[in-house]
Design an enzyme around this catalytic site. Sequence first.
Site, PDB file in Angstrom:
ATOM      1  N   ASN A 188      -2.650  -3.999   3.033  1.00  0.00           N
ATOM      2  CA  ASN A 188      -2.284  -5.236   3.562  1.00  0.00           C
ATOM      3  C   ASN A 188      -1.540  -5.416   4.733  1.00  0.00           C
ATOM      4  OD1 ASN A 188      -4.048  -5.955   1.423  1.00  0.00           O
ATOM      5  ND2 ASN A 188      -2.408  -6.645   0.188  1.00  0.00           N
ATOM      6  N   VAL A 189      -1.952  -6.214   5.551  1.00  0.00           N
ATOM      7  CA  VAL A 189      -0.881  -6.403   6.683  1.00  0.00           C
ATOM      8  C   VAL A 189      -0.308  -7.576   6.622  1.00  0.00           C
ATOM      9  CG1 VAL A 189      -2.660  -5.147   8.519  1.00  0.00           C
ATOM     10  CG2 VAL A 189      -2.959  -7.535   7.885  1.00  0.00           C
ATOM     11  N   ASP A 190      -0.161  -8.408   5.655  1.00  0.00           N
ATOM     12  CA  ASP A 190       0.617  -9.260   5.475  1.00  0.00           C
ATOM     13  C   ASP A 190       2.113  -8.776   5.075  1.00  0.00           C
ATOM     14  OD1 ASP A 190       1.207  -9.211   2.465  1.00  0.00           O
ATOM     15  OD2 ASP A 190      -1.049  -9.908   2.547  1.00  0.00           O
TER      16      ASP A 190
ATOM     17  N   HIS B   4      -1.988   0.203   7.276  1.00  0.00           N
ATOM     18  CA  HIS B   4      -2.901  -0.461   8.297  1.00  0.00           C
ATOM     19  C   HIS B   4      -2.137  -1.454   9.176  1.00  0.00           C
ATOM     20  CE1 HIS B   4      -6.961   0.203   5.535  1.00  0.00           C
ATOM     21  NE2 HIS B   4      -6.485   1.317   5.822  1.00  0.00           N
TER      22      HIS B   4
ATOM     23  N   CYS C 166       2.300   2.256  26.295  1.00  0.00           N
ATOM     24  CA  CYS C 166       3.485   3.258  26.257  1.00  0.00           C
ATOM     25  C   CYS C 166       3.811   3.388  24.602  1.00  0.00           C
ATOM     26  CB  CYS C 166       4.643   2.613  26.852  1.00  0.00           C
ATOM     27  SG  CYS C 166       5.267   1.053  26.097  1.00  0.00           S
TER      28      CYS C 166
ATOM     29  N   CYS D 142       4.153  -6.207  27.868  1.00  0.00           N
ATOM     30  CA  CYS D 142       4.958  -5.299  27.133  1.00  0.00           C
ATOM     31  C   CYS D 142       6.360  -5.565  27.697  1.00  0.00           C
ATOM     32  CB  CYS D 142       4.337  -3.790  27.270  1.00  0.00           C
ATOM     33  SG  CYS D 142       5.811  -2.610  26.584  1.00  0.00           S
TER      34      CYS D 142
ATOM     35  N   LEU E   2      -9.618  -7.280 -10.195  1.00  0.00           N
ATOM     36  CA  LEU E   2     -10.325  -8.496 -11.064  1.00  0.00           C
ATOM     37  C   LEU E   2     -11.575  -8.039 -11.488  1.00  0.00           C
ATOM     38  CD1 LEU E   2     -10.303 -11.595 -11.205  1.00  0.00           C
ATOM     39  CD2 LEU E   2     -11.534 -11.736  -8.789  1.00  0.00           C
TER      40      LEU E   2
ATOM     41  N   ALA F  58      -4.554 -10.239 -10.428  1.00  0.00           N
ATOM     42  CA  ALA F  58      -3.516  -9.525 -10.298  1.00  0.00           C
ATOM     43  C   ALA F  58      -2.318 -10.232 -10.966  1.00  0.00           C
ATOM     44  CB  ALA F  58      -3.254  -9.367  -8.546  1.00  0.00           C
TER      45      ALA F  58
HETATM   46  N1  APR Z   1      -6.751 -10.198  -8.524  1.00  0.00           N
HETATM   47  C1  APR Z   1      -7.019  -8.788  -8.630  1.00  0.00           C
HETATM   48  N2  APR Z   1      -7.886  -8.249  -7.594  1.00  0.00           N
HETATM   49  C2  APR Z   1      -8.691  -9.111  -6.844  1.00  0.00           C
HETATM   50  C3  APR Z   1      -8.366 -10.489  -6.860  1.00  0.00           C
HETATM   51  C4  APR Z   1      -7.291 -11.166  -7.787  1.00  0.00           C
HETATM   52  N3  APR Z   1      -7.236 -12.307  -7.787  1.00  0.00           N
HETATM   53  N4  APR Z   1      -9.264 -11.098  -5.961  1.00  0.00           N
HETATM   54  C5  APR Z   1     -10.135 -10.154  -5.605  1.00  0.00           C
HETATM   55  N5  APR Z   1      -9.672  -8.919  -6.098  1.00  0.00           N
HETATM   56  C6  APR Z   1     -10.470  -7.704  -5.796  1.00  0.00           C
HETATM   57  C7  APR Z   1     -11.620  -7.645  -5.619  1.00  0.00           C
HETATM   58  O1  APR Z   1     -12.412  -7.391  -7.059  1.00  0.00           O
HETATM   59  C8  APR Z   1     -11.890  -6.415  -4.691  1.00  0.00           C
HETATM   60  O2  APR Z   1     -11.988  -5.224  -5.404  1.00  0.00           O
HETATM   61  O3  APR Z   1      -9.973  -7.255  -4.423  1.00  0.00           O
HETATM   62  C9  APR Z   1     -10.715  -6.348  -3.836  1.00  0.00           C
HETATM   63  C10 APR Z   1     -10.720  -6.713  -2.404  1.00  0.00           C
HETATM   64  O4  APR Z   1     -11.528  -5.625  -1.731  1.00  0.00           O
HETATM   65  P1  APR Z   1     -11.727  -5.812  -0.307  1.00  0.00           P
HETATM   66  O5  APR Z   1     -12.056  -7.183   0.306  1.00  0.00           O
HETATM   67  O6  APR Z   1     -12.764  -4.628   0.266  1.00  0.00           O
HETATM   68  O7  APR Z   1     -10.202  -5.601   0.352  1.00  0.00           O
HETATM   69  P2  APR Z   1      -9.689  -3.913   0.632  1.00  0.00           P
HETATM   70  O8  APR Z   1     -10.171  -3.083  -0.558  1.00  0.00           O
HETATM   71  O9  APR Z   1      -8.408  -4.464   0.835  1.00  0.00           O
HETATM   72  O10 APR Z   1     -10.006  -3.732   2.046  1.00  0.00           O
HETATM   73  C11 APR Z   1      -9.638  -2.561   2.584  1.00  0.00           C
HETATM   74  O11 APR Z   1     -10.779  -2.919   4.519  1.00  0.00           O
HETATM   75  O12 APR Z   1     -11.556  -4.440   6.063  1.00  0.00           O
HETATM   76  C12 APR Z   1     -10.434  -3.380   5.929  1.00  0.00           C
HETATM   77  O13 APR Z   1      -8.458  -2.821   6.899  1.00  0.00           O
HETATM   78  C13 APR Z   1      -9.302  -4.020   5.865  1.00  0.00           C
HETATM   79  O14 APR Z   1      -7.450  -2.917   4.747  1.00  0.00           O
HETATM   80  C14 APR Z   1      -8.557  -3.633   4.661  1.00  0.00           C
HETATM   81  C15 APR Z   1      -9.510  -2.618   3.981  1.00  0.00           C
END
Ligand code: APR
Length: 229
Positions: free
Chosen positions: A90-92, A107, A118, A134, A200, A215
Amino acid sequence: MKGGIFVLSGAGLSAESGLKTFRAEDGLWEDHPVEDVATPEAFARDPELVQRFYNMRREQAAKAEPNPAHRALARLQAEHDAPVYLVTQNVDDLLERGGAREVIHMHGALKDALCATCGHRWAAPMVMDIKDPCPTCGTPATRPDIVWFGEIPYHMDTIQEALEDSDLFVSIGTSGVVYPAAGFSQMARSLGIRTMELNLAASGGRFDEVREGLASVVVPDWVAEILGG
Ligand code: APR
């Protein structure tokens, strides 16, 4: 026993804070195709569009609040008697704002800007403009400090060392389709580390144990178990 715990998190960790995941039906990649906003080629072709996408995400992330899952992971890092490595895609910054001391952002991070010329990094303004130079070398091609598709994730050596120092690997809220993160559970298994998924809906990857649920519920429950209440 080494005692370390390696936590890999993805967009599902921040979903209940109101930040969209990527691959759900109404996910971010539905309205903003990856190839338009999240590749170096996209930035070269249309930097304004890419900046607008990350400015929007930066603003949403700033308004979001950490949820009980972020806070539980911060508590685990503070109270466990061995290292807890919080590796996130996550980028947050919700883990940090939830109290985590140290987070490994593989990421990149929305709060940082990066000079493609640079390599200088600085705190990004809420709204980045492609014309902002920059502060170090004056080049105008500044970008958000985000690892795009086709680029190499950050901190891979630290991540390898963290895995080697852990007895438990826990994947939280990630679909497990983007490499190299998607390969970490396999790396963990080959090191003899026990693997768990909290999601989930199960991603379908191989784990010793899978717990399905929000979560905000399953993460605090699991942390309470580890810390003994
Ligand atoms: N609680 C737990 N899990 C959840 C919830 C929740 N409330 N809501 C969604 N999920 C789960 C979904 O079941 C899914 O498996 O979160 C996952 C989200 O998957 P993605 O959208 O594919 O996100 P992520 O796995 O973080 O993506 C990876 O892909 O797009 C790039 O760079 C981006 O860091 C990102 C990477």
